[in-house]
Design a protein around this motif. Sequence first.
Motif, mmCIF file in Angstrom:
data_model
loop_
_atom_site.group_PDB
_atom_site.id
_atom_site.type_symbol
_atom_site.label_atom_id
_atom_site.label_comp_id
_atom_site.label_asym_id
_atom_site.label_seq_id
_atom_site.Cartn_x
_atom_site.Cartn_y
_atom_site.Cartn_z
ATOM 1 N N GLU A 250 -10.016 -1.009 2.756
ATOM 2 C CA GLU A 250 -11.310 -0.559 2.251
ATOM 3 C C GLU A 250 -11.410 -0.694 0.733
ATOM 4 O O GLU A 250 -12.499 -0.830 0.190
ATOM 5 C CB GLU A 250 -11.536 0.904 2.662
ATOM 6 C CG GLU A 250 -11.718 1.094 4.164
ATOM 7 C CD GLU A 250 -11.837 2.556 4.549
ATOM 8 O OE1 GLU A 250 -11.572 3.420 3.670
ATOM 9 O OE2 GLU A 250 -12.193 2.836 5.705
ATOM 10 N N LYS A 251 -10.260 -0.658 0.045
ATOM 11 C CA LYS A 251 -10.261 -0.735 -1.417
ATOM 12 C C LYS A 251 -10.199 -2.165 -1.936
ATOM 13 O O LYS A 251 -10.370 -2.396 -3.133
ATOM 14 C CB LYS A 251 -9.078 0.062 -1.972
ATOM 15 C CG LYS A 251 -9.216 1.560 -1.757
ATOM 16 C CD LYS A 251 -8.061 2.322 -2.389
ATOM 17 C CE LYS A 251 -8.260 3.822 -2.245
ATOM 18 N NZ LYS A 251 -7.155 4.587 -2.893
ATOM 19 N N ILE B 109 -1.720 -1.373 -4.022
ATOM 20 C CA ILE B 109 -2.922 -0.574 -3.821
ATOM 21 C C ILE B 109 -2.472 0.867 -3.589
ATOM 22 O O ILE B 109 -1.662 1.130 -2.690
ATOM 23 C CB ILE B 109 -3.743 -1.065 -2.627
ATOM 24 C CG1 ILE B 109 -4.247 -2.496 -2.873
ATOM 25 C CG2 ILE B 109 -4.935 -0.135 -2.367
ATOM 26 C CD1 ILE B 109 -5.014 -3.088 -1.720
ATOM 27 N N GLU C 114 -11.403 -5.777 -2.860
ATOM 28 C CA GLU C 114 -12.706 -6.340 -3.209
ATOM 29 C C GLU C 114 -13.051 -7.520 -2.313
ATOM 30 O O GLU C 114 -14.209 -7.706 -1.940
ATOM 31 C CB GLU C 114 -12.690 -6.778 -4.678
ATOM 32 C CG GLU C 114 -12.563 -5.622 -5.661
ATOM 33 C CD GLU C 114 -12.600 -6.091 -7.097
ATOM 34 O OE1 GLU C 114 -12.749 -7.313 -7.320
ATOM 35 O OE2 GLU C 114 -12.486 -5.247 -8.006
ATOM 36 N N THR D 56 -2.832 4.465 -2.227
ATOM 37 C CA THR D 56 -3.552 5.139 -1.150
ATOM 38 C C THR D 56 -3.302 6.647 -1.239
ATOM 39 O O THR D 56 -2.425 7.102 -1.969
ATOM 40 C CB THR D 56 -3.102 4.608 0.218
ATOM 41 O OG1 THR D 56 -1.674 4.781 0.346
ATOM 42 C CG2 THR D 56 -3.428 3.126 0.352
ATOM 43 N N SER D 57 -4.044 7.398 -0.469
ATOM 44 C CA SER D 57 -3.934 8.852 -0.512
ATOM 45 C C SER D 57 -2.702 9.341 0.243
ATOM 46 O O SER D 57 -2.171 8.664 1.120
ATOM 47 C CB SER D 57 -5.189 9.488 0.092
ATOM 48 O OG SER D 57 -5.270 9.194 1.478
ATOM 49 N N GLU E 201 -6.899 2.169 4.721
ATOM 50 C CA GLU E 201 -7.431 2.630 3.438
ATOM 51 C C GLU E 201 -7.304 1.544 2.375
ATOM 52 O O GLU E 201 -8.214 1.340 1.564
ATOM 53 C CB GLU E 201 -6.698 3.890 2.976
ATOM 54 C CG GLU E 201 -7.256 4.449 1.678
ATOM 55 C CD GLU E 201 -6.577 5.725 1.220
ATOM 56 O OE1 GLU E 201 -6.494 5.957 0.000
ATOM 57 O OE2 GLU E 201 -6.120 6.498 2.097
ATOM 58 N N ALA E 202 -6.168 0.839 2.383
ATOM 59 C CA ALA E 202 -5.975 -0.249 1.417
ATOM 60 C C ALA E 202 -7.015 -1.339 1.637
ATOM 61 O O ALA E 202 -7.564 -1.894 0.673
ATOM 62 C CB ALA E 202 -4.570 -0.825 1.556
ATOM 63 N N ALA F 270 0.858 -1.187 0.000
ATOM 64 C CA ALA F 270 0.000 0.000 0.000
ATOM 65 C C ALA F 270 0.893 1.236 0.000
ATOM 66 O O ALA F 270 1.674 1.442 0.933
ATOM 67 C CB ALA F 270 -0.910 0.002 1.223
ATOM 68 N N ASP G 34 1.422 5.591 -1.568
ATOM 69 C CA ASP G 34 0.873 6.764 -2.239
ATOM 70 C C ASP G 34 1.837 7.290 -3.296
ATOM 71 O O ASP G 34 1.589 8.329 -3.904
ATOM 72 C CB ASP G 34 0.581 7.872 -1.216
ATOM 73 C CG ASP G 34 1.843 8.329 -0.481
ATOM 74 O OD1 ASP G 34 2.910 7.724 -0.696
ATOM 75 O OD2 ASP G 34 1.753 9.285 0.306
#
Length: 207
Positions: free
Chosen positions: A130-131, A112, A133, A114-115, A127-128, A94, A96
């Motif tokens: 939540e993304k 992944i 699937e 992330t912000s 955050e990862a 994860a 950014d």
Amino acid sequence: MDQGSSCGSNSNCKSWVMYGLVTGAAIAAAAIGAAFSIRGSGKFRSRVIGIIPACYASSRFEGKPLVHILGKPMIQRTWERAKLASTLDHVVVATDDEKIAECCRGFGADVIITSESCRNGTERCNEALEKLEKKYDIIVNIQGDEPLIEPEIIDGIVKALQGAPDAVFSTAVTSLKPEDSTDPNRVKCIVDNKKWETIDSGVAHVW
């Protein structure tokens, strides 16, 4: 891209596993690695993912994940060690930063994005998660700057959660050298004589 050219740990250091007997969701981060559960449901938690948070703009060491160690970037060595853990169904990075993402994709890692607003690795893992699937029962936060992490330690903290149905977090700690006790760069866990640590809403046992 050749993995050897793309952008064992100390066996004398005794390791323990800590599990928290608390209610609700909790996240723990340690120098070696940590795992947390979405819920302490009492049922066996079999779906496990390892997430490696990696940030380029570190205030102490900018670009650290991409620094080469014997021909491979640090993030690659961390990922390769994590992949050896038998309890992880999946391992992702994860980040950014596109440079880190491109490097990781080059040696075969799933990434992944992330912000940039994530303040730490724990928020980046969240955050990862939540993304993703697919849903997982246990999430392992594997520090990106642990190129020598032992797969057995990862398996240990996962099995600690699987073996304690009501526990919601587990983290690995090591014994601390006296000279490191005042080092602000050393992550610390304080316990009593019975190796119990008090946490916000309960207790955690280290063994």
